[in-house]
Design a protein around this motif. Structure first.
Motif, PDB file in Angstrom:
ATOM      1  N   LEU B  12      68.251  47.400  42.695  1.00 61.20           N
ATOM      2  CA  LEU B  12      66.943  47.264  42.052  1.00 61.20           C
ATOM      3  C   LEU B  12      65.872  47.942  42.913  1.00 61.20           C
ATOM      4  O   LEU B  12      65.961  47.949  44.142  1.00 61.20           O
ATOM      5  N   SER B  13      64.864  48.470  42.257  1.00 62.43           N
ATOM      6  CA  SER B  13      63.848  49.260  42.960  1.00 62.43           C
ATOM      7  C   SER B  13      62.879  48.377  43.752  1.00 62.43           C
ATOM      8  O   SER B  13      62.785  47.168  43.528  1.00 62.43           O
ATOM      9  N   ASP B  14      62.133  49.017  44.646  1.00 58.85           N
ATOM     10  CA  ASP B  14      61.113  48.295  45.414  1.00 58.85           C
ATOM     11  C   ASP B  14      60.044  47.720  44.478  1.00 58.85           C
ATOM     12  O   ASP B  14      59.536  46.623  44.702  1.00 58.85           O
ATOM     13  N   GLU B  15      59.716  48.492  43.441  1.00 60.51           N
ATOM     14  CA  GLU B  15      58.696  48.024  42.502  1.00 60.51           C
ATOM     15  C   GLU B  15      59.150  46.737  41.823  1.00 60.51           C
ATOM     16  O   GLU B  15      58.370  45.797  41.643  1.00 60.51           O
ATOM     17  N   THR B  16      60.434  46.710  41.449  1.00 59.27           N
ATOM     18  CA  THR B  16      60.975  45.505  40.817  1.00 59.27           C
ATOM     19  C   THR B  16      60.921  44.320  41.780  1.00 59.27           C
ATOM     20  O   THR B  16      60.548  43.210  41.396  1.00 59.27           O
ATOM     21  N   ILE B  42      62.729  41.214  34.216  1.00 58.85           N
ATOM     22  CA  ILE B  42      62.235  42.398  34.938  1.00 58.85           C
ATOM     23  C   ILE B  42      63.405  43.306  35.322  1.00 58.85           C
ATOM     24  O   ILE B  42      63.354  44.529  35.158  1.00 58.85           O
ATOM     25  N   ALA B  43      64.494  42.684  35.805  1.00 54.48           N
ATOM     26  CA  ALA B  43      65.688  43.466  36.150  1.00 54.48           C
ATOM     27  C   ALA B  43      66.210  44.191  34.920  1.00 54.48           C
ATOM     28  O   ALA B  43      66.593  45.370  34.973  1.00 54.48           O
ATOM     29  N   GLN B  44      66.195  43.490  33.795  1.00 54.29           N
ATOM     30  CA  GLN B  44      66.664  44.101  32.547  1.00 54.29           C
ATOM     31  C   GLN B  44      65.751  45.247  32.125  1.00 54.29           C
ATOM     32  O   GLN B  44      66.221  46.268  31.632  1.00 54.29           O
ATOM     33  N   GLN B  45      64.460  45.069  32.336  1.00 59.02           N
ATOM     34  CA  GLN B  45      63.532  46.124  31.951  1.00 59.02           C
ATOM     35  C   GLN B  45      63.799  47.391  32.766  1.00 59.02           C
ATOM     36  O   GLN B  45      63.741  48.503  32.246  1.00 59.02           O
ATOM     37  N   GLU B  46      64.146  47.217  34.044  1.00 62.84           N
ATOM     38  CA  GLU B  46      64.422  48.398  34.868  1.00 62.84           C
ATOM     39  C   GLU B  46      65.755  49.038  34.532  1.00 62.84           C
ATOM     40  O   GLU B  46      65.870  50.256  34.452  1.00 62.84           O
ATOM     41  N   GLN B  47      66.783  48.184  34.334  1.00 67.54           N
ATOM     42  CA  GLN B  47      68.138  48.735  34.260  1.00 67.54           C
ATOM     43  C   GLN B  47      68.778  48.674  32.877  1.00 67.54           C
ATOM     44  O   GLN B  47      69.877  49.171  32.693  1.00 67.54           O
ATOM     45  N   GLY B  48      68.104  48.063  31.943  1.00 63.89           N
ATOM     46  CA  GLY B  48      68.634  48.024  30.588  1.00 63.89           C
ATOM     47  C   GLY B  48      69.532  46.827  30.306  1.00 63.89           C
ATOM     48  O   GLY B  48      69.822  46.530  29.166  1.00 63.89           O
ATOM     49  N   PHE B  49      70.003  46.189  31.321  1.00 71.40           N
ATOM     50  CA  PHE B  49      70.821  45.006  31.138  1.00 71.40           C
ATOM     51  C   PHE B  49      70.824  44.225  32.451  1.00 71.40           C
ATOM     52  O   PHE B  49      70.259  44.672  33.450  1.00 71.40           O
ATOM     53  N   VAL B  50      71.446  43.044  32.417  1.00 69.20           N
ATOM     54  CA  VAL B  50      71.528  42.227  33.626  1.00 69.20           C
ATOM     55  C   VAL B  50      72.946  42.342  34.188  1.00 69.20           C
ATOM     56  O   VAL B  50      73.906  41.852  33.587  1.00 69.20           O
ATOM     57  N   SER B  51      73.074  43.010  35.306  1.00 69.19           N
ATOM     58  CA  SER B  51      74.399  43.178  35.927  1.00 69.19           C
ATOM     59  C   SER B  51      74.683  41.996  36.855  1.00 69.19           C
ATOM     60  O   SER B  51      73.778  41.244  37.238  1.00 69.19           O
TER      61      SER B  51
END
Lengths: 450, 171
Positions: B12-16, B42-51
């Motif tokens: 996950l990014s620093d922004e996240t 928020i994680a889903q918004q960045e990556q499209g899903f929750v891993s």
């Protein structure tokens, strides 16, 4: 899945303006939705409309907690989320001298099918909710609050977050509000797709970062709520009603409605009407007037039935609802519930079996699985209604439907079980012939399906 | 749908992480778990899903067992447990919407995209799902794009335009 700015620009053209549903001249004596145009949600606009005067009055004239609660009691305000519990009484249950942390929670998890009023309040008049919550917090001696907002209305959650920032910057939230000794910190939280979290204890579980499974009551939230601390939970519209009550007095609010049913109420009218939308009108307004405000039945068709208080409330046939006034007592007397004030209108082209099939699917989908009668029963109800709709029903199914519904009701931790059972019983009570027709003729009584 | 998440994701990014911190700050120090709903979204918004990796990172941040985080992911309908299309579209088909062509809108969308309900277009651009009540019943038919953007009064013409315009977006 970050949506790019270019894509957001594309989506913006499909965004609702609120003109059709909220900013129209078909409210009657509005208090919460008065003077809104979609561009005047921010704090300076709210203050220009007289906003935050109620909070200022309380904090600068030395009103006591008892006085505030007495005014709310006098107003006859009843919970706008569905249960209709007297708000002032609920506030008086809070142990005000409790030495530890206490919490105030706003239930904006508006997911009862048909209900779309809290979204518009939060989107277009967020500060009225903030002010109402601050007043409630003062009255009960609470220093921290959360507003839990339905996950599907994320733009509204972001709007409310922006309004919170404004209120903090202006000194209406935070430490020593308006120079008084009263401090109140308010934050926004959001759901992410679970109808059950509209149930207050499921909401608390969710707010604690868990699955939204309702808690057994008692203990009630007033003694064991968020993080096990005394907590008061009210609906968005309930909080939004409070500033007007403080400014104008409890008696004035009561006089807007009728005895035991004080004030105005926002009714969300959906389905087969010309103008679906929110209508803020005095409690006790005839249903026929509300239908008229909503432009009447769509395409000049005939009214068949109305689900008067959200999808959980038993359906009422046209001849009964047309005699009702829109308040808790009248709708209860007719055998249904005012609930959240979500009025779903069905015209004479609608098949009641198909309508119930969709609702039963919803309750099966949203059962949290905690209680066996609900987990198993909602699926059983749906499978039976579904097979009746598909022309595969059995003659014994109607008695069995009633039996299953009866065995769910009152046998679950929360009201979702009852919410799933009541529409089934209401539909069969009033439209039994349609179900029988489906079973014996394998076809529908009306030509146009929903 | 498997409850075991086998899809992997980048860190996950620093922004996240900065956004996580803002959510955590809303709650008492000993109640960080309250931020789990927001962190997952928020994680889903960045990556499209929750891993599973995201769940573990969030679990560590909030002092939760990874399984407790996974319980949240799997309980709430809007968390994607596997990757979806670039635009996830949920069309409400509950009764108030159904009375104003909500079901028709879902089926029209499926036809327009050439996929089954629940499917993803071969180019990975669109995933189409039915939705439950979004609390916008007077705007019916309504749909939600990528969890956060609601589109109202979606007649068939507007559905076509939505798809055509999103396809035309060149990143």
């Amino acid at each position: 899945m970050t949506t790019s700015q270019k894509a957001l620009d594309v989506l913006a053209q499909f965004r609702t303006s609120g003109v059709d549903t909220c900013f129209h001249d078909r409210h009657i004596g509005p208090q919460i939705l008065a003077g809104l145009n979609g561009n005047n949600w921010s704090i300076q606009d709210y203050v220009a409309r007289g906003g935050y005067q109620a909070l200022r009055k309380i904090l600068t004239t030395g009103m006591t907690q008892d006085e505030v609660i007495a005014i709310v009691k006098e107003s006859g305000l009843r919970g706008r989320g569905g249960a209709g519990f007297p708000t002032g009484l609920k506030w008086s249950f809070m142990p005000r001298q409790f030495p530890g942390q206490k919490y105030l929670v706003c239930n904006s998890d508006e997911g009862e099918p048909g209900t779309c009023k809290d979204r518009e309040i939060l989107q277009h008049n967020p500060h009225i909710v903030i002010e109402g919550m601050a007043i409630a917090a003062f009255a009960m001696g609470i220093s921290v609050g959360y507003n839990y907002i339905h996950g599907e209305i994320f733009q509204t959650y972001e709007r409310f977050e922006a309004a919170l920032e404004e209120a903090r910057a202006a000194g209406y939230l935070g430490d020593n509000i308006l120079g008084s000794t009263f401090s109140f910190q308010l934050h926004a939280a959001h759901g992410f797709g679970a109808y059950i979290c509209g149930e207050e204890t499921a909401l608390l579980e969710s707010l604690e970062g868990k699955k939204g499974q309702p808690r057994f009551k008692p203990p009630f939230p007033a003694s064991f709520g968020l993080y096990g601390k005394p907590t008061t939970i009210n609906n968005t519209e309930t909080f939004a009603a409070v500033p007007w009550i403080i400014n104008n007095g409890g008696q004035a609010y009561l006089e807007c409605g009728k005895p035991n049913n004080g004030g105005t109420k926002i009714f969300s009218v959906s389905g087969d009407v010309e103008r679906p939308g929110n209508y803020e009108i005095p409690m006790g307004t005839p249903f026929s007037k509300l239908l008229e405000l909503a432009g009447g039945v769509r395409k000049g068709r005939k009214l068949k039935a109305v689900i008067p208080g959200g999808s959980s409330s038993p359906v009422l046939p046209a001849d009964i609802i047309m005699e009702c006034t829109m308040d808790y007592d009248s709708i209860a007397k007719a055998g249904s519930m005012l609930g959240s004030g979500a009025v779903i209108v069905l015209d004479d082209s609608r098949c009641m079996v198909k309508s119930l099939q969709r609702l039963s699917y919803f309750y099966m989908h949203e059962s949290c699985g905690q209680c066996t009668p609900c987990r198993e029963g909602t699926g059983w109800l749906w499978r039976m209604v579904d097979r009746i709709e598909r022309g595969e029903g059995r003659e014994s199914d109607l008695a069995l439907l009633d039996n299953v519904a009866e065995n769910i009701m009152g046998r679950t931790i929360c009201a979702l079980g009852d919410a799933a059972a009541m529409p089934v019983r209401g539909m069969i009570k009033h439209f039994r012939h349609e179900f029988e027709h489906h079973i014996t003729h394998k076809t529908c009584t009306v030509s146009a399906y929903v | 749908m498997s409850s075991v998440n086998t899809h992997h994701s980048a860190p996950l990014s620093d922004e996240t992480h900065a956004r996580f911190a803002r959510e955590v700050a809303k709650y008492p120090d000993d109640q960080k778990q309250s931020a789990v709903m927001a962190c997952l979204s928020i994680a889903q918004q960045e990556q499209g899903f929750v891993s599973a990796e995201s769940e573990r990172v969030i679990a560590e941040l909030l002092g939760m067992a990874p399984m407790a985080v996974h319980e949240v992911t799997t309980f709430y309908n809007m968390y994607n447990q596997q990757p979806v299309g670039k635009f996830k579209i949920n069309v409400c088909t509950n009764l108030p919407c159904q009375l104003r062509n909500g079901q028709g809108a879902l089926l029209h969308m499926a036809k327009k995209l050439g996929i089954e309900v629940g499917g993803t277009t071969p180019d990975g651009l669109f995933t189409l799902q039915p939705g439950e009540c979004m609390g916008a019943c007077a705007d019916a038919p309504v749909l939600l794009v990528n969890d956060r953007t609601m589109c109202s009064y979606m007649s068939d013409d507007k559905l076509d335009k939505l798809v055509d315009d999103l396809r035309a977006v060149k990143e």
